[in-house]
Design an enzyme around this catalytic site. Structure first.
Site, mmCIF file in Angstrom:
data_model
loop_
_atom_site.group_PDB
_atom_site.id
_atom_site.type_symbol
_atom_site.label_atom_id
_atom_site.label_comp_id
_atom_site.label_asym_id
_atom_site.label_seq_id
_atom_site.Cartn_x
_atom_site.Cartn_y
_atom_site.Cartn_z
ATOM 1 N N SER A 289 -10.844 1.038 2.510
ATOM 2 C CA SER A 289 -10.322 0.883 3.865
ATOM 3 C C SER A 289 -9.669 2.183 4.256
ATOM 4 O O SER A 289 -9.117 2.697 3.874
ATOM 5 C CB SER A 289 -9.098 -0.279 3.617
ATOM 6 O OG SER A 289 -9.654 -1.417 2.659
ATOM 7 N N ARG B 82 0.748 -1.228 0.026
ATOM 8 C CA ARG B 82 0.128 -0.046 -0.046
ATOM 9 C C ARG B 82 0.802 1.119 -0.186
ATOM 10 O O ARG B 82 0.517 2.201 0.638
ATOM 11 C CB ARG B 82 -0.831 -0.010 1.132
ATOM 12 C CG ARG B 82 -1.859 -1.217 1.172
ATOM 13 C CD ARG B 82 -2.763 -1.292 0.250
ATOM 14 N NE ARG B 82 -3.650 -2.490 0.390
ATOM 15 C CZ ARG B 82 -3.324 -3.593 -0.345
ATOM 16 N NH1 ARG B 82 -2.194 -3.736 -1.034
ATOM 17 N NH2 ARG B 82 -4.023 -4.800 -0.059
ATOM 18 N N GLU C 71 -4.460 4.141 5.564
ATOM 19 C CA GLU C 71 -4.470 4.012 4.153
ATOM 20 C C GLU C 71 -5.033 5.063 3.198
ATOM 21 O O GLU C 71 -4.592 5.143 2.240
ATOM 22 C CB GLU C 71 -4.941 2.565 3.901
ATOM 23 C CG GLU C 71 -4.955 2.173 2.361
ATOM 24 C CD GLU C 71 -5.532 0.717 2.400
ATOM 25 O OE1 GLU C 71 -6.243 0.466 1.281
ATOM 26 O OE2 GLU C 71 -5.175 -0.301 3.252
#
Length: 297
Positions: free
Chosen positions: A212, A163, A283
């Protein structure tokens, strides 16, 4: 300014999937690589930082707005085509369209993207992934444009890891080349159907979210499982709530503000640290003067 070239006063709440955020100082759409370079130069002239917003997922924008140029890639920069076993897409191309073209050409490997409601440029920017796959696994190279020009970069040169990439605002992913593999179309359809069913069963796909909230930590529990164990499902602040279905999602339940979402994120981090000694890392991409308060250890 008489030579001001950009649209002003665009509401970020209309450009983000969560539906929050104030006004962008400037807004523009780039249709080609040449136009993109010209826009970046104009932004530099007017001392504006640049942030690309694709479908507006994975973005949380300040309620007070952002003193930036918010940019979207359209036209040629959203085209998709296949060349042998490669899929070539503009940075503004949606993952859904890319997956459709790959499937039609009998090319597999991109099925994981059916769970990522974004664009290829955003996918490279954060090395987006789901269900065991991510962009680093399929990316051959990406064309990155900035004030110094355009250059092709490999996943290692982009610094792709979980990520994360080394890209920064002002660097724009204008095109990507994905290395895929031949696979029967029916197998691709079956894999996508299975992944979509898993996503629908576990995530609030019919609610307004930004995706998310936190990256999964180096722990036996995922971020969602950890926050669920902390008793956070359904916790509400103002118009925002932590999803009753999946604790790593924040829903716009009723007129939420970004401040509401940030407040929930802060409480979630506090409880995860208190109960598990884990400092969760967000995130979602912050736009504007946003930050989470430091955790007390």
């Amino acid at each position: 300014m008489r030579d001001w070239p950009f649209q002003e006063g665009v509401e970020l709440s209309g450009l983000t999937t969560i539906g929050t955020g104030g006004v962008a100082r400037a807004y523009e759409e780039a249709h080609s690589a040449e136009e993109l370079v010209a826009i970046l130069k104009a932004a530099r002239k007017h001392e504006l930082d640049v942030a690309v917003v694709g479908l507006g997922s994975n973005v949380l924008a300040a309620d007070g707005g952002v003193e930036m140029l918010v940019l979207r890639l359209v036209g040629d920069l959203a085209d998709v085509r296949t060349e042998g076993t490669a899929l070539v897409a503009g940075g503004g191309a949606t993952n859904a369209v890319c997956l459709h073209r790959a499937r039609a050409a009998g090319l597999g490997g991109f099925e994981f993207a059916c769970a990522i409601p974004g664009t290829t440029g955003g996918g490279v920017w954060m090395n987006a992934g789901a269900y065991g796959g991510d962009f680093a696994q399929v990316l051959e190279r990406a064309l990155v444009v900035d004030l110094d020009g355009a250059r092709w970069l490999t996943p290692s040169e982009l610094g792709l890891r979980y990520r994360h990439s080394e890209l920064r605002h002002g660097q724009v992913v204008a095109e990507v080349e994905l290395r895929l593999a031949t696979r029967p179309i029916e197998e691709i359809k079956a894999s996508v159907a299975e992944l979509q069913a898993q996503r629908k069963a576990a995530q609030p796909t019919n609610k307004r979210t930004f995706g998310s909230v936190f990256k999964n930590p180096e722990h036996e529990l995922s971020a969602g499982r950890m926050l669920e164990a902390c008793g956070l499902r359904g916790l509400r602040l103002g118009g925002a709530q932590i999803s009753p279905r999946h604790a790593n999602f924040i829903e716009n339940a009723d007129g939420a503000t970004t401040a509401d979402a940030v407040g929930l994120m802060s409480e979630a981090r506090r409880r995860a640290l208190e109960q598990y000694g884990v400092e969760l890392e967000h995130e979602v991409e912050f736009l504007g003067p946003l930050e989470l308060p430091p955790l007390d250890r």
